[in-house]
Design an enzyme around this catalytic site. Sequence first.
Site, mmCIF file in Angstrom:
data_model
loop_
_atom_site.group_PDB
_atom_site.id
_atom_site.type_symbol
_atom_site.label_atom_id
_atom_site.label_comp_id
_atom_site.label_asym_id
_atom_site.label_seq_id
_atom_site.Cartn_x
_atom_site.Cartn_y
_atom_site.Cartn_z
ATOM 1 N N CYS A 52 0.823 -1.146 0.014
ATOM 2 C CA CYS A 52 -0.033 0.005 -0.092
ATOM 3 C C CYS A 52 0.880 1.187 -0.061
ATOM 4 C CB CYS A 52 -0.698 0.050 1.118
ATOM 5 S SG CYS A 52 -1.976 1.485 1.479
ATOM 6 N N CYS A 70 -6.722 -4.940 -19.183
ATOM 7 C CA CYS A 70 -7.674 -3.886 -18.558
ATOM 8 C C CYS A 70 -7.077 -2.595 -18.579
ATOM 9 C CB CYS A 70 -8.320 -4.324 -17.379
ATOM 10 S SG CYS A 70 -7.008 -4.114 -16.021
ATOM 11 N N HIS A 106 -8.172 3.410 -0.378
ATOM 12 C CA HIS A 106 -8.801 2.972 -1.685
ATOM 13 C C HIS A 106 -7.629 2.712 -2.606
ATOM 14 C CE1 HIS A 106 -11.330 2.554 -5.504
ATOM 15 N NE2 HIS A 106 -10.579 3.171 -6.101
ATOM 16 N N HIS A 109 -11.051 -2.016 -7.814
ATOM 17 C CA HIS A 109 -12.126 -2.926 -7.451
ATOM 18 C C HIS A 109 -11.598 -4.426 -7.863
ATOM 19 C CE1 HIS A 109 -13.736 0.990 -7.953
ATOM 20 N NE2 HIS A 109 -14.817 0.741 -7.502
ATOM 21 N N ASP A 113 -13.799 -11.747 -13.450
ATOM 22 C CA ASP A 113 -13.294 -11.830 -14.971
ATOM 23 C C ASP A 113 -11.730 -12.382 -14.932
ATOM 24 O OD1 ASP A 113 -12.417 -9.789 -14.501
ATOM 25 O OD2 ASP A 113 -13.385 -8.894 -16.263
ATOM 26 N N ARG A 122 -10.132 -10.742 -10.416
ATOM 27 C CA ARG A 122 -9.211 -10.039 -11.302
ATOM 28 C C ARG A 122 -9.435 -8.530 -10.194
ATOM 29 N NH1 ARG A 122 -10.215 -5.460 -14.782
ATOM 30 N NH2 ARG A 122 -12.001 -6.437 -15.071
ATOM 31 N N CYS A 124 -8.031 -5.269 -9.876
ATOM 32 C CA CYS A 124 -7.924 -4.151 -10.720
ATOM 33 C C CYS A 124 -7.571 -2.861 -9.993
ATOM 34 C CB CYS A 124 -9.223 -3.882 -11.788
ATOM 35 S SG CYS A 124 -8.874 -2.462 -12.976
#
Length: 136
Positions: A52, A70, A106, A109, A113, A122, A124
């Site tokens: 982090c 992605c 944050h 997400h 998939d 996954r 992301c």
Amino acid sequence: MSQSTDEEVPTSEEEWRERLSEEEYEILRERGTEARFSGEYVDHYGDGVYRCAGCGEVLFEGETKYDSGCGWPAFYAAEEGNVVRTEDTRHGMHRIEVSCANCDGHLGHVFQDGPAEHGGERFCINSVAIDYDDDE
């Protein structure tokens, strides 16, 4: 800006603003998103760990990173107990947000998939929300 998990986590937004860059603050504290294919770790691979950027907590092992196409760093697994999942219905979508369990930053997400052979998830993740540590 890797921090040690031994360091105290800020308790106020003022302290977070002092610790983080403007971009880090926008992503980690205001739940922002960096532009696709713009992040430092999109095409980065290594055997270390991703921590982090807010507190230094280990979030992902390098071996779990893969090219999902992605536009953001993608991982098929997170360090158990170090990532929190929360329902996110902003922007007219239904998604699962992931945050650092240690500092509530944050990260991005998680979607269903990902690689089936690794459970189908996954993660992301915004590059700005993580730092790579080759020493682990």
